[in-house]
Scaffold this active site. Structure first.
Site, mmCIF file in Angstrom:
data_model
loop_
_atom_site.group_PDB
_atom_site.id
_atom_site.type_symbol
_atom_site.label_atom_id
_atom_site.label_comp_id
_atom_site.label_asym_id
_atom_site.label_seq_id
_atom_site.Cartn_x
_atom_site.Cartn_y
_atom_site.Cartn_z
ATOM 1 N N LYS A 61 -1.035 -2.709 34.192
ATOM 2 C CA LYS A 61 0.061 -2.008 34.951
ATOM 3 C C LYS A 61 -0.316 -0.776 35.703
ATOM 4 O O LYS A 61 -0.153 -0.632 36.966
ATOM 5 C CB LYS A 61 1.422 -1.794 34.119
ATOM 6 C CG LYS A 61 2.591 -0.975 34.819
ATOM 7 C CD LYS A 61 3.702 -0.755 33.888
ATOM 8 C CE LYS A 61 4.741 0.167 34.724
ATOM 9 N NZ LYS A 61 5.908 0.573 33.642
ATOM 10 N N GLU B 120 -9.400 0.637 28.022
ATOM 11 C CA GLU B 120 -10.032 -0.976 27.595
ATOM 12 C C GLU B 120 -10.302 -1.543 28.582
ATOM 13 O O GLU B 120 -11.197 -2.292 28.546
ATOM 14 C CB GLU B 120 -9.316 -1.286 26.293
ATOM 15 C CG GLU B 120 -8.991 -0.156 24.889
ATOM 16 C CD GLU B 120 -7.943 0.728 25.109
ATOM 17 O OE1 GLU B 120 -7.698 1.104 26.241
ATOM 18 O OE2 GLU B 120 -7.665 1.205 24.131
ATOM 19 N N GLU C 10 7.088 -0.102 19.749
ATOM 20 C CA GLU C 10 6.756 0.618 20.696
ATOM 21 C C GLU C 10 8.138 1.158 21.539
ATOM 22 O O GLU C 10 8.097 2.397 22.130
ATOM 23 C CB GLU C 10 5.794 -0.031 21.965
ATOM 24 C CG GLU C 10 5.172 1.144 22.842
ATOM 25 C CD GLU C 10 3.923 0.557 23.708
ATOM 26 O OE1 GLU C 10 2.725 0.896 23.538
ATOM 27 O OE2 GLU C 10 4.405 -0.353 24.522
ATOM 28 N N LYS D 64 -4.891 9.132 22.952
ATOM 29 C CA LYS D 64 -5.566 8.684 24.228
ATOM 30 C C LYS D 64 -6.349 10.045 24.645
ATOM 31 O O LYS D 64 -7.431 10.122 25.038
ATOM 32 C CB LYS D 64 -4.842 8.201 25.470
ATOM 33 C CG LYS D 64 -4.309 6.862 25.170
ATOM 34 C CD LYS D 64 -3.558 6.283 26.337
ATOM 35 C CE LYS D 64 -2.653 5.131 26.202
ATOM 36 N NZ LYS D 64 -1.780 4.787 27.432
ATOM 37 N N HIS E 156 0.697 -17.887 0.984
ATOM 38 C CA HIS E 156 -0.292 -18.013 -0.028
ATOM 39 C C HIS E 156 -1.183 -16.555 -0.015
ATOM 40 O O HIS E 156 -2.247 -16.595 -0.437
ATOM 41 C CB HIS E 156 -1.172 -19.178 0.554
ATOM 42 C CG HIS E 156 -0.633 -20.306 0.162
ATOM 43 N ND1 HIS E 156 -0.588 -21.098 -1.102
ATOM 44 C CD2 HIS E 156 0.213 -21.089 1.188
ATOM 45 C CE1 HIS E 156 0.195 -22.278 -0.699
ATOM 46 N NE2 HIS E 156 0.582 -22.304 0.400
ATOM 47 N N GLY F 128 5.543 -2.335 30.186
ATOM 48 C CA GLY F 128 4.477 -3.151 29.930
ATOM 49 C C GLY F 128 5.067 -4.282 28.775
ATOM 50 O O GLY F 128 4.576 -5.511 28.870
ATOM 51 N N ARG F 129 5.486 -3.698 27.878
ATOM 52 C CA ARG F 129 5.816 -4.865 26.752
ATOM 53 C C ARG F 129 7.084 -5.859 27.156
ATOM 54 O O ARG F 129 7.350 -6.866 26.341
ATOM 55 C CB ARG F 129 6.415 -4.087 25.510
ATOM 56 C CG ARG F 129 7.593 -2.858 25.694
ATOM 57 C CD ARG F 129 7.336 -2.219 24.502
ATOM 58 N NE ARG F 129 8.276 -0.859 24.617
ATOM 59 C CZ ARG F 129 8.029 0.199 25.299
ATOM 60 N NH1 ARG F 129 6.816 0.306 25.807
ATOM 61 N NH2 ARG F 129 8.924 1.342 25.508
HETATM 62 O O1 LIG Z 1 -0.959 -2.411 31.616
HETATM 63 P P1 LIG Z 1 -1.641 -1.244 31.402
HETATM 64 O O2 LIG Z 1 -1.042 -0.193 32.255
HETATM 65 O O3 LIG Z 1 -3.201 -1.341 31.181
HETATM 66 O O4 LIG Z 1 -1.088 -0.682 29.641
HETATM 67 C C1 LIG Z 1 -1.475 -1.245 28.562
HETATM 68 C C2 LIG Z 1 -0.476 -0.783 27.434
HETATM 69 O O5 LIG Z 1 -0.753 0.241 27.250
HETATM 70 C C3 LIG Z 1 0.462 1.191 26.693
HETATM 71 O O6 LIG Z 1 0.911 1.852 27.815
HETATM 72 C C4 LIG Z 1 0.289 1.726 25.520
HETATM 73 O O7 LIG Z 1 -0.858 2.430 25.351
HETATM 74 C C5 LIG Z 1 1.409 -0.052 26.678
HETATM 75 O O8 LIG Z 1 2.701 0.555 26.797
HETATM 76 C C6 LIG Z 1 1.182 -0.974 27.771
HETATM 77 O O9 LIG Z 1 1.509 -2.355 27.608
#
Ligand SMILES: O=P(O)(O)OC[C@H]1O[C@](O)(CO)[C@@H](O)[C@@H]1O
Length: 530
Positions: A197, A203, A344, A495, A375, A258-259
């Site tokens: 987003k 990452e 979240e 972060k 199990h 995002g979620r």
């Molecule tokens: O889609 P992006 O901006 O890479 O964010 C990934 C995820 O990181 C977050 O902001 C949390 O760090 C989530 O809310 C989001 O889904």
């Protein structure tokens, strides 16, 4: 609304809880033979049994008064009107508009058409890689909401998978994730979706840069990027800077959290995995649950009732752990998706008025598919000391039928919720011939509350209904707890600290401003540097 815990509705619930909490589900069931009928709800073939919850019809009546007091319908109206109900980010909350079909905003329909066209070109082999070969593998590079929802849905809909195309998901900063995936792939036939987003997430951008390097190493020049990289993002400046051609960017708006974003272009890997028609069915299922949620009265409203029962367990029975157990291998990633969705959203302690809450908010949510969980950790559910509320999710029909499997799976699902609810007394253990020395060990207290959700079968439509059900549960709990369920400031501090620590770990920055533990750990790690 005044402070929640001082309201008449809350106090009535506290009084009621004092009467209900000493009761056992055995007695509760014995007292009302109509309980199953009274406490189960259906929307078409989508069915939820709340009768194994430690509630009575009166509990629900009182909880619905709390919902009225929280103005749950007013909050729906505010969300639907585009008001910035995510007030700490000054944003509207528009994920329902993404799946509104013909009623969706023009820009949403436009992106959906572009996604449909892209899927068709990949599926029929018109889209070619730099060597002229067709694309056989898609790699989604994203994390959190840009990974969990699409990954979960693509796995859930494995029985609808498109032939000759494999979809992979890489999320972790740990290079083992990307390296492991790339080692099985051919750069000439691999296409990457950079799903982010913000397009600033460490990452995802680290993985995307490494993937670009891997591609360019094979292709020799930059022109290959346009054949092998597309993006789903709101940040068009950053996608351009990364080198992704504007025609390869599938945008969405900042009013999509995002979620909640799998319905947007973040859902592109789903559409590629199962075909665009099936993706549309996923949207249609969610739309169907939206329409139910927006229009059904409180006493028939599935998401509202799920939320109210969740609140009851958390705030009045003190269950701070919530297990999600899909008795469906294909739904194996649902707990991970719901973990982000719920924790979240409502894992918060400051209310909408900026004040600390004086009541518990979201429980810790976790889970595994059945029967596997039985199990491993089910021992604790049956005989441990914690109260754990559980959701069991079962399918009427198997999505991969093989003789003899599904009836056994369903039997286990129903057996577990029954054993958790009713347990086994010492006398029953004795009557079953248990040696006296073992009777205490073979006694099951029961009284663990659970909900059972039954989908007629696992299709794109029913999956859409199921995910939207939980999204609206989260929405209701946010309204009930007076929380903004749509921001996530709690992820920021870690972060920031990580970006401060990275140069210290590389030995480029002094460590004297760090706490003693972090300093000590960095010093210890330095011996392993390569
Ligand atoms: O889609 P992006 O901006 O890479 O964010 C990934 C995820 O990181 C977050 O902001 C949390 O760090 C989530 O809310 C989001 O889904």
């Amino acid at each position: 609304m005044g402070r929640l815990t001082t309201t008449a509705a809350w106090q009535a619930l506290e009084k009621h809880a004092a009467e209900i909490s000493p009761l056992h589900l055995r007695g509760i069931f014995a007292a009302d033979p109509q309980r199953f009928t009274r406490l189960s709800l259906a929307h078409g073939q989508f069915f939820i049994d709340f009768s194994k919850q430690r509630i009575t019809p009166t509990t629900l009546t009182l909880l619905r008064q709390l919902a009225e007091q929280a103005d749950w319908q007013g909050w729906i109206a505010r969300m639907r009107s585009g008001e910035a109900i995510n007030h700490t980010e000054n944003r509207a909350v528009g994920h329902c508009a993404l799946r509104a079909g013909p009623q969706a905003p023009a820009e949403v329909r436009h992106v959906l058409r572009r996604m449909a066209d892209f899927c068709e070109r990949i599926h029929d082999g018109q889209w070619r890689g730099f060597s002229g070969e067709r694309i056989t593998d898609i790699v989604n590079l994203g994390i959190g909401g840009s990974d969990l929802g699409p990954r979960m849905a693509a796995q859930a809909l494995a029985s609808f998978q498109q032939p000759d195309l494999r979809v992979h998901f890489v999320s972790n900063l740990d290079s083992a994730d990307l390296a492991g995936t790339l080692s099985r792939l051919n750069p000439r036939t691999t296409l990457f979706i950079v799903a982010s987003k913000t397009f600033t997430t460490l990452e995802t951008l680290t993985n995307a840069r490494t993937a670009r390097h891997w591609l360019l190493h094979a292709a020799g020049d930059d022109s290959a990027i346009s054949r092998h990289f597309v993006a789903a993002s709101t940040n068009l400046a950053a996608t351009g800077e990364f080198g992704i051609a504007p025609e390869n960017v599938f945008p969405f708006s900042d009013w999509v959290g995002g979620r909640f974003s799998l319905w947007s272009s973040i859902g592109l890997p789903i559409a590629l995995a199962v075909g665009f028609r099936n993706f549309e069915q996923l949207l249609a299922g969610a739309r169907d649950m939206d329409e139910h949620f927006f229009s059904a009265p409180a006493e028939h409203n599935l998401p509202l009732t799920l939320a109210l029962v969740g609140l009851w367990n958390t705030n009045f029975l003190n269950a701070h752990s919530h297990g999600i157990f899909p008795y469906s291998h294909s739904l194996g990633l649902l707990p991970a998706h719901l973990q982000q969705l719920e924790m979240e959203s409502n894992g918060k302690r400051i209310d909408r008025d900026g004040l600390p809450v004086d009541y518990a908010t979201n429980p810790v949510l976790w889970g595994e598919p059945g029967t596997n969980g039985q199990h491993s950790f089910f021992q604790l559910l049956h005989q441990g000391s914690a109260l754990v509320a559980c959701d069991f999710i079962a399918l009427g029909k198997s999505d991969f039928p093989l003789p003899g499997h599904h009836s056994g799976l369903l039997a286990n699902c129903l057996a577990q919720s029954s054993a958790l609810a009713f347990g086994q007394t010492a006398d029953e253990a004795r009557a079953a011939g248990i040696d006296e020395a073992l009777v205490a060990y073979r006694t099951f207290p029961g009284n663990q509350p659970s909900t059972t959700i039954i989908l007629p079968e696992l299709t794109p439509f029913t999956l859409g209904q199921l995910i939207a059900l939980y999204e609206h549960k989260v929405f209701c709990l946010g309204a009930l707890w007076n929380l903004n369920a749509f921001d996530q400031w709690g992820v920021e501090l870690g972060k920031q600290l990580a970006s401060r620590l990275a140069p210290t770990i590389r030995g480029e920055r002094p460590d004297d401003d760090l706490d003693a533990s972090t300093r000590g750990l960095i010093a210890h790690l330095h011996q392993f540097r390569n």
